[in-house]
Scaffold this motif. Structure first.
Motif, mmCIF file in Angstrom:
data_model
loop_
_atom_site.group_PDB
_atom_site.id
_atom_site.type_symbol
_atom_site.label_atom_id
_atom_site.label_comp_id
_atom_site.label_asym_id
_atom_site.label_seq_id
_atom_site.Cartn_x
_atom_site.Cartn_y
_atom_site.Cartn_z
ATOM 1 N N LEU A 1 66.649 1.258 35.228
ATOM 2 C CA LEU A 1 66.127 0.011 35.204
ATOM 3 C C LEU A 1 64.702 -0.758 35.146
ATOM 4 C CD1 LEU A 1 67.157 -0.025 39.352
ATOM 5 C CD2 LEU A 1 68.463 -0.702 36.763
ATOM 6 N N GLY A 2 63.355 1.064 34.830
ATOM 7 C CA GLY A 2 62.433 0.127 34.340
ATOM 8 C C GLY A 2 61.976 0.680 32.556
ATOM 9 N N GLY A 3 63.486 0.950 31.358
ATOM 10 C CA GLY A 3 63.309 1.191 30.951
ATOM 11 C C GLY A 3 62.872 2.205 29.940
ATOM 12 N N LYS A 4 61.927 2.454 30.825
ATOM 13 C CA LYS A 4 62.014 4.441 30.315
ATOM 14 C C LYS A 4 62.494 5.237 29.702
ATOM 15 C CE LYS A 4 58.360 4.159 34.019
ATOM 16 N NZ LYS A 4 57.764 4.729 35.793
ATOM 17 N N VAL A 5 63.966 4.849 30.068
ATOM 18 C CA VAL A 5 64.983 5.760 28.597
ATOM 19 C C VAL A 5 65.863 4.461 28.393
ATOM 20 C CG1 VAL A 5 64.979 8.341 30.531
ATOM 21 C CG2 VAL A 5 65.940 6.272 31.433
ATOM 22 N N ALA A 6 66.162 4.683 27.337
ATOM 23 C CA ALA A 6 67.025 3.462 25.942
ATOM 24 C C ALA A 6 68.391 3.256 27.060
ATOM 25 C CB ALA A 6 67.278 3.977 24.642
ATOM 26 N N PHE A 7 68.930 5.430 27.369
ATOM 27 C CA PHE A 7 69.715 4.531 28.391
ATOM 28 C C PHE A 7 69.981 6.284 29.243
ATOM 29 C CE2 PHE A 7 71.313 7.410 24.635
ATOM 30 C CZ PHE A 7 71.950 7.654 24.665
ATOM 31 N N GLY A 8 70.814 6.198 29.880
ATOM 32 C CA GLY A 8 71.324 6.664 31.447
ATOM 33 C C GLY A 8 72.603 7.698 31.306
ATOM 34 N N VAL A 9 72.724 8.991 31.824
ATOM 35 C CA VAL A 9 74.161 9.676 31.610
ATOM 36 C C VAL A 9 74.323 10.249 33.530
ATOM 37 C CG1 VAL A 9 75.831 11.358 30.943
ATOM 38 C CG2 VAL A 9 73.878 9.821 29.254
ATOM 39 N N SER A 10 74.975 9.420 34.561
ATOM 40 C CA SER A 10 75.041 10.046 35.402
ATOM 41 C C SER A 10 76.355 10.277 35.994
ATOM 42 C CB SER A 10 74.336 9.733 36.499
ATOM 43 O OG SER A 10 73.765 10.366 37.212
ATOM 44 N N GLY A 11 76.662 10.920 37.086
ATOM 45 C CA GLY A 11 78.012 11.027 37.764
ATOM 46 C C GLY A 11 78.696 8.927 38.004
ATOM 47 N N VAL A 12 79.782 8.936 38.216
ATOM 48 C CA VAL A 12 80.435 7.792 38.183
ATOM 49 C C VAL A 12 79.553 6.954 39.751
ATOM 50 C CG1 VAL A 12 82.512 8.662 39.006
ATOM 51 C CG2 VAL A 12 81.860 6.294 38.034
ATOM 52 N N GLY A 13 79.949 8.290 40.835
ATOM 53 C CA GLY A 13 79.835 7.641 42.396
ATOM 54 C C GLY A 13 77.940 7.519 42.418
ATOM 55 N N GLU A 14 77.323 8.238 41.622
ATOM 56 C CA GLU A 14 76.031 7.444 41.925
ATOM 57 C C GLU A 14 75.720 6.098 41.517
ATOM 58 O OE1 GLU A 14 73.184 11.163 40.671
ATOM 59 O OE2 GLU A 14 74.768 11.943 40.234
ATOM 60 N N TYR A 15 76.225 5.938 40.877
ATOM 61 C CA TYR A 15 76.174 4.421 40.216
ATOM 62 C C TYR A 15 77.064 3.077 40.485
ATOM 63 C CZ TYR A 15 71.633 6.842 38.170
ATOM 64 O OH TYR A 15 70.832 7.138 37.934
ATOM 65 N N LEU A 16 78.138 3.619 40.500
ATOM 66 C CA LEU A 16 78.615 2.538 41.455
ATOM 67 C C LEU A 16 78.398 1.074 42.044
ATOM 68 C CD1 LEU A 16 82.666 4.178 42.330
ATOM 69 C CD2 LEU A 16 81.808 2.879 40.850
ATOM 70 N N ASP A 17 77.395 1.111 43.366
ATOM 71 C CA ASP A 17 77.400 0.244 43.093
ATOM 72 C C ASP A 17 76.118 -0.682 42.401
ATOM 73 O OD1 ASP A 17 78.131 0.403 45.485
ATOM 74 O OD2 ASP A 17 76.384 1.678 46.511
ATOM 75 N N GLN A 18 75.193 -0.595 41.558
ATOM 76 C CA GLN A 18 74.734 -0.410 40.742
ATOM 77 C C GLN A 18 74.973 -1.584 39.463
ATOM 78 O OE1 GLN A 18 74.239 2.084 42.097
ATOM 79 N NE2 GLN A 18 72.213 2.112 43.302
ATOM 80 N N ILE A 19 76.410 -0.949 39.321
ATOM 81 C CA ILE A 19 77.353 -1.607 38.239
ATOM 82 C C ILE A 19 77.987 -2.557 38.575
ATOM 83 C CG2 ILE A 19 79.457 -1.174 37.172
ATOM 84 C CD1 ILE A 19 78.447 1.711 36.994
ATOM 85 N N ASN A 20 78.360 -2.510 39.925
ATOM 86 C CA ASN A 20 79.216 -3.397 40.348
ATOM 87 C C ASN A 20 78.253 -4.646 40.177
ATOM 88 O OD1 ASN A 20 82.037 -2.445 40.950
ATOM 89 N ND2 ASN A 20 81.411 -0.766 42.371
ATOM 90 N N SER A 21 76.611 -4.717 40.713
ATOM 91 C CA SER A 21 75.673 -5.779 41.063
ATOM 92 C C SER A 21 75.495 -5.675 39.810
ATOM 93 C CB SER A 21 74.989 -4.572 42.295
ATOM 94 O OG SER A 21 74.329 -3.843 41.398
ATOM 95 N N GLY A 22 75.557 -5.755 38.939
ATOM 96 C CA GLY A 22 75.422 -6.031 37.985
ATOM 97 C C GLY A 22 73.311 -5.422 37.181
ATOM 98 N N GLU A 23 73.385 -4.191 37.999
ATOM 99 C CA GLU A 23 71.752 -4.496 37.879
ATOM 100 C C GLU A 23 72.023 -3.366 36.634
ATOM 101 O OE1 GLU A 23 68.977 -3.011 40.898
ATOM 102 O OE2 GLU A 23 71.839 -3.031 42.354
#
Length: 327
Positions: free
Chosen positions: A204-226
């Motif tokens: 979110l802070g742009g310190k990495v160009a992209f991230g890879v992680s488990g789907v269950g960890e980021y569902l809320d942020q994906i659905n919210s548009g973050e």
């Protein structure tokens, strides 16, 4: 090369009874599921996959009436090997278990840890899940092809973050992506974080160009548009998410993660059997099945000695893949 891992993600389910055993199914002190004082260790920071799995399992076990007063605690460090060392040191402690997964297998190798999963009592593999490739909402990369095109031009200038040490799932997935895109894995600028919670802030802070992680960890942020979801790593699309698989996008990668539970060495047969009954009853509960569906987890249940044999095979597989990738 295609890596298919019939496994995942992780999970954990163990608990604490504060009062006397309930007079219900599974409530007997010798043959039931109640383990007074049982603690569940999470070997990385809050918000990561092990943490989400452990806290979900603990809540589900309480809701299903299997136990009460569960204590879940975090002991992060060195990709999970600090927690692993603590677990192994608790020889004969039948009231402690640890949430873990493929990331700990890799961390043992990358950190040359003195204690390994062979030193634990294997309880169960619970879940399997896909990884997701995500960027922040303000990222210039709209599609997986946009991202990989920029990555191919200058791999070192596009750092990728993952919530596991080298050898873990969030490291192996982008390395396999790189190779499929014609990028030498040794040129990838991989930045490890101690779990998906720490990684999220850097995406979110742009310190990495992209991230890879488990789907269950980021569902809320994906659905919210973050977070913007660019692709998933498994063989099929994830229901409810609008993103292609890497294979659909033309990159020959199919990869999944898994999670499970181990306990200290030196348990009595009765202590081991009670932990096994607990996770089996949790696995069969409606509460757990609903949580798996909600988090995008697939059932990958494997218990006892079969899980132990699987852990040994996973260790060999991680070594082989790292060697094949030149890492």
């Amino acid at each position: 090369m295609r890596l298919r891992t019939p496994l995942a993600l992780l999970g954990a389910a163990v608990l604490v009874l504060v009062g006397p055993p309930l007079l219900t199914t599974g409530g007997g002190t010798e043959t039931g599921t109640q383990i007074p004082g049982l603690r569940l260790m999470v070997p990385n920071s809050p918000g990561g996959g092990y943490d989400i799995t452990a806290r979900t399992a603990a809540r589900n076990a309480e809701d299903a009436g299997l136990t009460h007063g569960i204590e879940v605690f975090n002991l992060p460090g060195a990709g999970g090997t600090v927690g692993l060392s603590r677990l192994v040191s608790e020889h004969g402690n039948g009231r402690l278990a640890m949430s873990m997964g493929l990331g700990v297998v890799g961390a043992v190798r990358s950190n040359d840890a003195p204690k390994t999963l062979a030193d634990t009592t294997p309880i169960a593999r619970l879940t399997e899940e896909q990884d997701v490739v995500v960027v922040g909402k303000d990222s210039p990369y709209e599609t997986i092809d946009d991202l990989i095109g920029a990555w191919q031009e200058d791999p070192g200038k596009l750092p990728v973050g993952g919530g596991s040490s080298p050898g873990g799932p969030d490291h192996l997935a982008p390395m396999l992506m790189a190779r499929a895109a014609g990028i030498p894995p040794k040129q990838v600028n991989y930045i490890p974080f101690d779990g998906g919670g720490e990684l999220l802030a850097s995406i979110l802070g742009g310190k990495v160009a992209f991230g890879v992680s488990g789907v269950g960890e980021y569902l809320d942020q994906i659905n919210s548009g973050e977070l913007r979801l660019l692709a998933v790593t498994g063989p099929e699309r994830v229901a409810g998410l609008d993103a292609p698989t890497l294979e659909e996008a033309g990159y020959d990668v199919s990869f999944t993660n898994w999670r499970g539970i181990v306990a200290p060495p030196g348990l009595t047969g009765a202590e081991r059997d009670k932990l096994l009954r607990l996770v089996r009853e949790l696995h069969d509960s409606n509460e757990w099945r609903e949580s798996m569906k909600r988090n995008g987890w697939d059932d990958a249940f494997l218990a006892g000695e079969e899980f132990g044999a699987f852990l040994d095979a996973e260790d060999k597989r991680v070594v082989s893949v790292l060697k094949e990738l030149g890492l």
